[in-house]
Design an enzyme around this catalytic site. Sequence first.
Site, short mmCIF file in Angstrom:
data_model
loop_
_atom_site.label_atom_id
_atom_site.label_comp_id
_atom_site.label_asym_id
_atom_site.label_seq_id
_atom_site.Cartn_x
_atom_site.Cartn_y
_atom_site.Cartn_z
N ASP A 149 -9.72 2.80 1.52
CA ASP A 149 -8.78 3.73 1.63
C ASP A 149 -9.13 4.38 3.50
OD1 ASP A 149 -6.40 4.66 2.65
OD2 ASP A 149 -5.66 5.53 0.70
N CYS A 152 0.84 -1.61 0.14
CA CYS A 152 0.01 -0.19 0.46
C CYS A 152 0.75 1.46 0.05
CB CYS A 152 -1.04 0.25 0.62
SG CYS A 152 -0.47 0.57 3.01
N ARG A 204 -3.52 -0.62 5.06
CA ARG A 204 -3.84 -1.76 4.52
C ARG A 204 -3.39 -3.07 4.47
NH1 ARG A 204 -5.96 1.38 -0.37
NH2 ARG A 204 -4.12 2.27 -0.36
#
Length: 149
Positions: free
Chosen positions: A123, A8, A14
Site C-alpha cells: 500500500d 481498493c 492501487r
Amino acid sequence: MIKIMFVCHGNICRSPMAEFIMKKLACENGIGDDIYIASCAVSSEELGNPVYPPARAELAKHGISCSGKSAVQLKRSDYDSYDYFIGMDTSNIRGMNRIFGSDPEEKIYKLLTFAGRSDDVSDPWYSKDFTAAYNDILEGCRGLMAKLI
C-alpha cells in the site's frame, strides 16, 4: 465479454493502477475488445478525486496513462454486472463482502492470489513506495491475464 472490477480503499492509488495496467496487458494480448476493466473504492473518502499524483507518475514511467479517471465507490448493484471483483488487500475483501452482503457466485478475489501469493498488494499510501505497489500489481495482473487467455 469478461468484466473485471479492481477494488481498493479510495480508488486513487492501487485499484486505478491495476485498472490501467490490466487494460494495457489486455491490449498486448489481443483481448482488449473482449474484456471490460474498471476500478472503484470501498470507501467514500476520495469520491470524485483524480488518481493520486505519485500513482499517476508511476504509471507514466511505464508508458501508461490514466487521464480522466476519478474515484467512484462500489455499489451493491455492481455484483450482477461483473465477473470478477479483485481487491488489493484483506481489508478490501472485507469491504466488498460488507457492501455485497455475501459472495454467492464466488466473484471476489485478492489480486496476488493470481500470482500464487496470499499477501496483500503493497500500500503506497502508507509506504510511499509506488514502485513496489506497481510491481505487485503487475505480477497479479499478469497472473490474472494468464488465467483469462
